[in-house]
Design a protein around this motif. Structure first.
Motif, PDB file in Angstrom:
ATOM      1  N   SER A 101      42.616  42.700  44.944  1.00 46.72           N
ATOM      2  CA  SER A 101      42.827  42.053  43.759  1.00 46.72           C
ATOM      3  C   SER A 101      42.565  40.997  43.495  1.00 46.72           C
ATOM      4  CB  SER A 101      44.151  41.882  44.452  1.00 46.72           C
ATOM      5  OG  SER A 101      45.496  41.241  43.404  1.00 46.72           O
ATOM      6  N   PHE A 102      41.827  40.033  43.759  1.00 42.82           N
ATOM      7  CA  PHE A 102      41.086  38.796  43.270  1.00 42.82           C
ATOM      8  C   PHE A 102      40.210  38.902  42.344  1.00 42.82           C
ATOM      9  CE2 PHE A 102      37.641  35.421  43.402  1.00 42.82           C
ATOM     10  CZ  PHE A 102      38.994  34.358  42.644  1.00 42.82           C
ATOM     11  N   LYS A 103      39.734  40.287  43.154  1.00 43.39           N
ATOM     12  CA  LYS A 103      38.085  40.350  41.701  1.00 43.39           C
ATOM     13  C   LYS A 103      38.822  41.018  40.405  1.00 43.39           C
ATOM     14  CE  LYS A 103      34.035  43.369  42.729  1.00 43.39           C
ATOM     15  NZ  LYS A 103      33.092  44.046  43.447  1.00 43.39           N
ATOM     16  N   ALA A 104      39.678  42.194  40.672  1.00 39.74           N
ATOM     17  CA  ALA A 104      39.681  42.596  39.836  1.00 39.74           C
ATOM     18  C   ALA A 104      40.380  40.987  38.441  1.00 39.74           C
ATOM     19  CB  ALA A 104      41.280  43.194  39.528  1.00 39.74           C
ATOM     20  N   LYS A 105      41.560  40.488  39.157  1.00 38.29           N
ATOM     21  CA  LYS A 105      41.733  39.342  38.458  1.00 38.29           C
ATOM     22  C   LYS A 105      41.154  39.124  37.454  1.00 38.29           C
ATOM     23  CE  LYS A 105      46.227  38.692  40.329  1.00 38.29           C
ATOM     24  NZ  LYS A 105      47.039  37.694  41.320  1.00 38.29           N
ATOM     25  N   ARG A 106      39.813  38.089  38.017  1.00 39.56           N
ATOM     26  CA  ARG A 106      38.503  37.445  37.769  1.00 39.56           C
ATOM     27  C   ARG A 106      38.258  38.533  36.448  1.00 39.56           C
ATOM     28  NH1 ARG A 106      34.775  35.825  41.439  1.00 39.56           N
ATOM     29  NH2 ARG A 106      34.032  38.219  42.360  1.00 39.56           N
ATOM     30  N   GLU A 107      38.036  39.941  36.487  1.00 41.33           N
ATOM     31  CA  GLU A 107      37.351  40.452  36.040  1.00 41.33           C
ATOM     32  C   GLU A 107      37.917  41.094  34.857  1.00 41.33           C
ATOM     33  OE1 GLU A 107      35.216  44.894  35.681  1.00 41.33           O
ATOM     34  OE2 GLU A 107      37.409  44.973  36.800  1.00 41.33           O
ATOM     35  N   LEU A 108      39.320  40.616  34.580  1.00 36.13           N
ATOM     36  CA  LEU A 108      40.331  40.798  33.156  1.00 36.13           C
ATOM     37  C   LEU A 108      39.800  39.597  32.507  1.00 36.13           C
ATOM     38  CD1 LEU A 108      43.172  42.515  35.125  1.00 36.13           C
ATOM     39  CD2 LEU A 108      42.331  43.999  33.215  1.00 36.13           C
ATOM     40  N   THR A 109      40.186  38.329  33.591  1.00 35.64           N
ATOM     41  CA  THR A 109      39.771  37.686  32.976  1.00 35.64           C
ATOM     42  C   THR A 109      38.357  37.190  31.726  1.00 35.64           C
ATOM     43  OG1 THR A 109      41.034  35.516  34.597  1.00 35.64           O
ATOM     44  CG2 THR A 109      39.649  34.733  33.120  1.00 35.64           C
ATOM     45  N   LYS A 113      41.053  39.420  28.992  1.00 32.31           N
ATOM     46  CA  LYS A 113      42.739  40.710  28.451  1.00 32.31           C
ATOM     47  C   LYS A 113      43.333  38.785  28.176  1.00 32.31           C
ATOM     48  CE  LYS A 113      46.399  42.676  30.668  1.00 32.31           C
ATOM     49  NZ  LYS A 113      47.030  43.406  32.554  1.00 32.31           N
ATOM     50  N   LYS A 115      46.862  37.026  27.872  1.00 33.36           N
ATOM     51  CA  LYS A 115      47.604  35.805  29.236  1.00 33.36           C
ATOM     52  C   LYS A 115      49.098  36.531  28.554  1.00 33.36           C
ATOM     53  CE  LYS A 115      45.638  31.749  30.116  1.00 33.36           C
ATOM     54  NZ  LYS A 115      45.726  30.028  29.793  1.00 33.36           N
ATOM     55  N   ARG A 116      50.078  36.828  29.823  1.00 31.67           N
ATOM     56  CA  ARG A 116      51.142  38.186  29.485  1.00 31.67           C
ATOM     57  C   ARG A 116      52.110  36.794  28.965  1.00 31.67           C
ATOM     58  NH1 ARG A 116      52.261  41.997  32.284  1.00 31.67           N
ATOM     59  NH2 ARG A 116      54.340  41.498  32.022  1.00 31.67           N
TER      60      ARG A 116
END
Length: 226
Positions: A101-109, A113, A115-116
């Motif tokens: 999950s952390f890796k996926a969030k870092r990739e999106l950053t 992507k 910000k919501r």
């Protein structure tokens, strides 16, 4: 009794990380002005240039520790009850899921992507947090929450409007970002709703294309008979 994964034998360091650990302090003393990243790169360069005979010393130490590790790991697993083994397996699954999950969030950053969007209360908090009363962040949030609850609809309206504007901003930015992800071949990052809409749009186009091909083939067949 319960057993923790902290009791599991630690995997031994690789030859390179042994070299890094042994030489980090010396390299730091010689290069005090370097950042940690620059220092690690310098040590990595030194490792690459290290003669094979010197690298072998670190490799032999790794092999010795690895043999000891496998023996300790076998003994550790042998003492586990089925329930403990299952609990540790579940703990590992959660740990890996958190890491993914952390890796996926870092990739999106990294991929930029958007910000919501913030809701009205979030905007109210961000604008008033510094001035709010409270000895701790939690106390400040409670004070702001109580104040928000007491506000009239007309007082909340400016924040509600800002939230709507932010929602529009988010949707526009997401459309552009998702189009870019499609170009990069990363359809897996597109929202599920957008994927369904794309499929619905693509289906009629595909059907029309199939019908057009059939009509062309039929026309060609008729011309051939004539």
């Amino acid at each position: 009794r319960g057993i923790s994964s902290d009791e599991r034998p630690k995997r031994p360091l690789t030859a390179y990380f042994r070299f890094l650990k042994d030489n980090h302090s010396a390299f730091r003393q010689k290069n005090p002005e370097m950042t940690n990243l620059e220092l690690v790169k310098k040590i990595a360069g030194a490792w690459k240039e290290l003669p094979a005979s010197q690298k072998q010393v670190y490799e032999e130490a790794r092999k010795t520790d690895w043999q000891r590790y496998t023996e300790q790991l076998a003994a550790y697993k042998a003492q586990l009850t089925p329930a403990q083994a299952a609990a540790l397996k579940e703990e590992k699954r959660k740990r890996l899921a958190k890491r993914r999950s952390f890796k996926a969030k870092r990739e999106l950053t990294v991929l930029g992507k958007p910000k919501r969007p913030r809701n009205a209360f979030n905007i109210f908090v961000s604008e008033n947090f510094q001035e709010s009363e409270g000895a701790s962040p939690a106390a400040k949030l409670k004070q702001l929450f109580d104040a928000w609850q007491k506000m009239s609809s007309s007082q909340k309206q400016p924040y509600l409007q800002l939230a709507e504007d932010d929602k529009v901003r988010y949707e526009n930015e997401m459309k552009s970002w998702e189009a870019k992800m499609v170009e990069l071949g990363r359809e897996d990052l597109i929202r599920a709703g957008q994927q369904r809409r794309k499929k619905k749009t693509a289906a009629p186009a595909k059907k029309a294309g199939t019908a057009k091909k059939a009509a062309t083939a039929k026309k060609a067949g008729t011309a051939k008979k004539a």
